[in-house]
Design a protein around this motif. Structure first.
Motif, mmCIF file in Angstrom:
data_model
loop_
_atom_site.group_PDB
_atom_site.id
_atom_site.type_symbol
_atom_site.label_atom_id
_atom_site.label_comp_id
_atom_site.label_asym_id
_atom_site.label_seq_id
_atom_site.Cartn_x
_atom_site.Cartn_y
_atom_site.Cartn_z
ATOM 1 N N THR A 29 0.852 -1.186 0.000
ATOM 2 C CA THR A 29 0.000 0.000 0.000
ATOM 3 C C THR A 29 0.890 1.239 0.000
ATOM 4 O OG1 THR A 29 -1.779 -1.106 1.203
ATOM 5 C CG2 THR A 29 -1.766 1.302 1.244
ATOM 6 N N LYS B 216 -1.698 -0.923 -9.818
ATOM 7 C CA LYS B 216 -2.373 -2.199 -9.598
ATOM 8 C C LYS B 216 -1.705 -3.319 -10.382
ATOM 9 C CE LYS B 216 -7.011 -0.442 -8.568
ATOM 10 N NZ LYS B 216 -8.427 -0.366 -9.053
ATOM 11 N N TYR C 190 0.271 -3.051 -6.292
ATOM 12 C CA TYR C 190 0.184 -2.031 -5.251
ATOM 13 C C TYR C 190 -1.207 -1.402 -5.197
ATOM 14 C CZ TYR C 190 5.284 -2.082 -4.765
ATOM 15 O OH TYR C 190 6.587 -2.458 -4.531
ATOM 16 N N THR C 191 -1.577 -0.993 -3.986
ATOM 17 C CA THR C 191 -2.789 -0.210 -3.788
ATOM 18 C C THR C 191 -2.371 1.207 -3.425
ATOM 19 O OG1 THR C 191 -4.068 -2.110 -2.990
ATOM 20 C CG2 THR C 191 -4.867 0.083 -2.384
ATOM 21 N N LYS D 186 -3.269 4.901 -1.964
ATOM 22 C CA LYS D 186 -4.207 5.661 -1.147
ATOM 23 C C LYS D 186 -3.746 7.116 -1.118
ATOM 24 C CE LYS D 186 -5.793 1.870 1.797
ATOM 25 N NZ LYS D 186 -5.995 1.399 3.201
#
Length: 272
Positions: free
Chosen positions: A31, A53, A57-58, A60
């Motif tokens: 993340t 993605k 990975y994400t 935020k």
């Protein structure tokens, strides 16, 4: 027996918590958290998130409307990176706040522009008129340099990125300068002759640099390199997998196309 059983339960619970913690940490490694200005940075990051993605990975993103907190939260380790500023601003911030942040990549360039307030052109300026400019050191200098380039004032050095109003050597129309926090400059338009705006705040105000600006920095100028918006991280994190993945995504062909198609010259991808 009961005491032994209790210790066994406590030990099992503790082990479970430890394992859960390890699982959370592993998840956090994939993340990436970024502090960013809403426009255009958060918009660009949304597209970069789609690219990230592909690498597992994400992304935020937390939006901030000021130029202080995004650096503070990264320096404190609360976020992995930020995306909202250029190198001169970062260098000045590090010096003033004793933060330890570094640039890991130039992503885009936003032409600074002079916009109408109560006056529609530079020729309309009258003696004693007021112009609103950002009050932070680097962006004020950038505003003054743009005014100097267009013959409104003269500075000691027309390439000095640290110039202030004290460096004005010629001011034929005795113009006054209203120094405001960058986010507030556009709101002063009804009260001043002209405003000089950062690209992202011009976008927030619904202004198009190519259509609405009286004058603006050229994309092939020195300013394009000097004031390119960067990804900044805390010193020591320059080569982490997260940092490399974030920069790679932001420099991808998909993101560059999005910038060109969406902002039509108000935001320009930076190329080395």
């Amino acid at each position: 027996m009961k005491t032994r059983h209790l210790f066994k339960l406590v030990g099992t619970a503790t082990l479970a918590l430890l394992l859960a913690g390890c699982g959370s940490s592993k998840s956090d490694d994939k993340t990436i958290t970024v502090a960013a200005s809403p426009t255009p940075h958060a918009q660009i990051l949304k597209v970069a998130g789609e690219e990230l993605k592909k690498d597992g990975y994400t992304l935020k993103v937390k939006e901030f409307t000021d130029y202080v907190q995004p650096n503070i939260v990264v320096d404190e380790g609360k976020y992995d990176a930020n995306y909202f500023q250029h190198t001169p601003y970062l260098d000045n911030f590090n010096k003033e706040k004793n933060t330890k942040l570094v640039s890991v990549g130039k992503i885009h360039y936003e032409p600074f522009g002079i916009y109408a307030g109560t006056k529609k052109s530079l020729n309309d300026l009258k003696d004693g008129d007021e112009i609103a400019v950002p009050n932070d050191a680097t962006n004020e200098a950038r505003a003054l340099l743009l005014l100097a380039d267009n013959g409104v004032i003269t500075l000691k050095d027309n390439k000095d990125i640290k110039a202030t109003v004290k460096d004005i050597t010629s001011n034929p129309k005795n113009l006054k300068f209203k120094e405001l926090e960058a986010a507030q400059v556009s709101r002063a338009r009804p009260d001043v002759a002209l405003v000089v705006l950062n690209g992202n705040y011009a976008l927030d105000a619904g202004l198009d640099v190519k259509k609405d600006a009286i004058a603006f920095e050229k994309s092939d100028s020195t300013a394009a390199s000097t004031y390119a918006n960067i990804i900044a991280v805390k010193k020591g994190n320059e080569k982490t997998a997260k940092t490399k993945a974030l920069v790679k995504a932001l420099k991808s062909a998909k993101v560059q196309k999005y910038i060109n198609d969406t902002f039509k010259g108000a935001v320009v991808p930076y190329t080395e």
